[in-house]
Scaffold this motif. Structure first.
Motif, PDB file in Angstrom:
ATOM      1  N   VAL A  51     -38.688  12.981  47.720  1.00  0.00           N
ATOM      2  CA  VAL A  51     -39.551  12.288  46.753  1.00  0.00           C
ATOM      3  C   VAL A  51     -40.101  10.965  47.265  1.00  0.00           C
ATOM      4  O   VAL A  51     -40.998  10.385  46.653  1.00  0.00           O
ATOM      5  CB  VAL A  51     -38.797  12.048  45.425  1.00  0.00           C
ATOM      6  CG1 VAL A  51     -38.343  13.366  44.851  1.00  0.00           C
ATOM      7  CG2 VAL A  51     -37.607  11.108  45.612  1.00  0.00           C
ATOM      8  N   ALA A  82     -40.670   5.957  45.763  1.00  0.00           N
ATOM      9  CA  ALA A  82     -40.950   5.561  44.386  1.00  0.00           C
ATOM     10  C   ALA A  82     -40.700   6.719  43.422  1.00  0.00           C
ATOM     11  O   ALA A  82     -41.615   7.177  42.721  1.00  0.00           O
ATOM     12  CB  ALA A  82     -42.381   5.070  44.273  1.00  0.00           C
ATOM     13  N   PRO A  83     -39.488   7.234  43.360  1.00  0.00           N
ATOM     14  CA  PRO A  83     -39.205   8.344  42.449  1.00  0.00           C
ATOM     15  C   PRO A  83     -39.214   7.890  40.997  1.00  0.00           C
ATOM     16  O   PRO A  83     -38.913   6.731  40.686  1.00  0.00           O
ATOM     17  CB  PRO A  83     -37.802   8.788  42.868  1.00  0.00           C
ATOM     18  CG  PRO A  83     -37.169   7.548  43.409  1.00  0.00           C
ATOM     19  CD  PRO A  83     -38.281   6.798  44.091  1.00  0.00           C
ATOM     20  N   ARG A  84     -39.564   8.804  40.118  1.00  0.00           N
ATOM     21  CA  ARG A  84     -39.537   8.493  38.692  1.00  0.00           C
ATOM     22  C   ARG A  84     -38.103   8.284  38.229  1.00  0.00           C
ATOM     23  O   ARG A  84     -37.810   7.427  37.394  1.00  0.00           O
ATOM     24  CB  ARG A  84     -40.190   9.638  37.913  1.00  0.00           C
ATOM     25  CG  ARG A  84     -40.240   9.407  36.420  1.00  0.00           C
ATOM     26  CD  ARG A  84     -40.864  10.595  35.712  1.00  0.00           C
ATOM     27  NE  ARG A  84     -40.707  10.489  34.275  1.00  0.00           N
ATOM     28  CZ  ARG A  84     -40.909  11.477  33.430  1.00  0.00           C
ATOM     29  NH1 ARG A  84     -41.284  12.659  33.886  1.00  0.00           N
ATOM     30  NH2 ARG A  84     -40.733  11.311  32.137  1.00  0.00           N
ATOM     31  N   ILE A  85     -37.195   9.102  38.741  1.00  0.00           N
ATOM     32  CA  ILE A  85     -35.771   8.992  38.404  1.00  0.00           C
ATOM     33  C   ILE A  85     -34.998   8.779  39.698  1.00  0.00           C
ATOM     34  O   ILE A  85     -35.204   9.495  40.684  1.00  0.00           O
ATOM     35  CB  ILE A  85     -35.272  10.267  37.700  1.00  0.00           C
ATOM     36  CG1 ILE A  85     -36.058  10.488  36.405  1.00  0.00           C
ATOM     37  CG2 ILE A  85     -33.774  10.171  37.407  1.00  0.00           C
ATOM     38  CD1 ILE A  85     -35.764  11.801  35.723  1.00  0.00           C
ATOM     39  N   ALA A 135     -38.887  16.523  37.721  1.00  0.00           N
ATOM     40  CA  ALA A 135     -39.389  15.263  37.159  1.00  0.00           C
ATOM     41  C   ALA A 135     -39.786  14.307  38.272  1.00  0.00           C
ATOM     42  O   ALA A 135     -40.630  13.411  38.077  1.00  0.00           O
ATOM     43  CB  ALA A 135     -38.316  14.621  36.277  1.00  0.00           C
ATOM     44  N   ASN A 136     -39.196  14.505  39.448  1.00  0.00           N
ATOM     45  CA  ASN A 136     -39.544  13.675  40.612  1.00  0.00           C
ATOM     46  C   ASN A 136     -40.518  14.375  41.549  1.00  0.00           C
ATOM     47  O   ASN A 136     -40.729  13.928  42.668  1.00  0.00           O
ATOM     48  CB  ASN A 136     -38.276  13.306  41.391  1.00  0.00           C
ATOM     49  CG  ASN A 136     -37.554  12.113  40.789  1.00  0.00           C
ATOM     50  OD1 ASN A 136     -38.158  11.353  40.034  1.00  0.00           O
ATOM     51  ND2 ASN A 136     -36.289  11.955  41.101  1.00  0.00           N
ATOM     52  N   GLY A 137     -41.096  15.488  41.109  1.00  0.00           N
ATOM     53  CA  GLY A 137     -42.052  16.206  41.951  1.00  0.00           C
ATOM     54  C   GLY A 137     -41.622  17.643  42.138  1.00  0.00           C
ATOM     55  O   GLY A 137     -40.457  17.994  41.945  1.00  0.00           O
TER      56      GLY A 137
END
Length: 208
Positions: free
Chosen positions: A150, A153-156, A204-206
């Motif tokens: 990811v 800059a991952p969302r989670i 959620a992270n790709g």
């Protein structure tokens, strides 16, 4: 004529065999009775040793619990990681990996239940869950793989994602009877649903 000895002599066990049998018997007793209910006397009877022999290897019941639960779990986690290393990427691989995780956790569910009960009612017995080196190593490797996929800059956060995914699989197994009453779904359908849920969370992270 000499009468036969009614009790054949038992082969003398090596120190390593005695130590292994004590750990096996302790794990069985802790699973059956919990940390509070298990006694070193009962463990000694299971292992066919004396309590004095137990205390030659382990300083206390607490130390014996940690050794009996953590030693085999660490070994199982290390073996699991070795068998699933280099699995690659993609949804098919992710599903196969989650299936492996389900099989692994299912075959050692009593160990996990012992840990959960001890953590809730006798936390002093654990000495901190960080003592489960294999699990922490599993998390670290999962974090590294997720981070590589990811980017920066991952969302989670990867360290959260790998733990939440693990917890989702474990919870579905530990509370299986509560969650899935008879006739609700087949074994294959339940496994597919768990895999789909975990994969969607990871995405959620790709894309996986």
């Amino acid at each position: 004529m000499t009468a036969p000895d009614p009790k054949p002599k038992r082969r003398r066990r090596s120190s390593e065999e005695v130590a292994d049998r004590i750990l096996e018997a302790a794990a069985e007793e802790f699973e059956a009775s919990g940390y509070a209910g298990a006694t070193t006397a009962a463990i000694a009877r299971r292992a066919d040793v004396t309590e004095a022999q137990i205390f030659r290897f382990h300083d206390s019941k607490q130390a014996l619990f940690r050794a009996a639960i953590f030693t085999p779990l660490n070994r199982h986690f290390a073996d699991f990681q070795a068998r699933t290393a280099g699995a690659g990427e993609g949804k098919d691989v992710a599903r196969a990996y989650i299936g492996e995780l389900l099989d692994f956790m299912g075959s050692h569910s009593k160990m996990f239940l012992s840990l959960a009960v001890a953590n809730a009612y006798s936390p002093e017995a654990l000495g901190g869950i960080e003592a489960l080196d294999g699990l922490q190593d599993y998390f670290r490797k999962g974090e590294a793989m997720s981070q590589a996929r990811v980017g920066d800059a991952p969302r989670i956060a990867p360290e959260l994602m790998v733990r939440v995914s693990f917890a989702a699989v474990l919870a579905n197994l530990m509370f299986r009877d509560w969650l899935f009453p008879p006739g609700m779904a087949s074994e294959a359908e339940i496994r597919d649903a768990i895999a789909a849920f975990v994969i969607q969370g990871i995405e959620a992270n790709g894309p996986v």
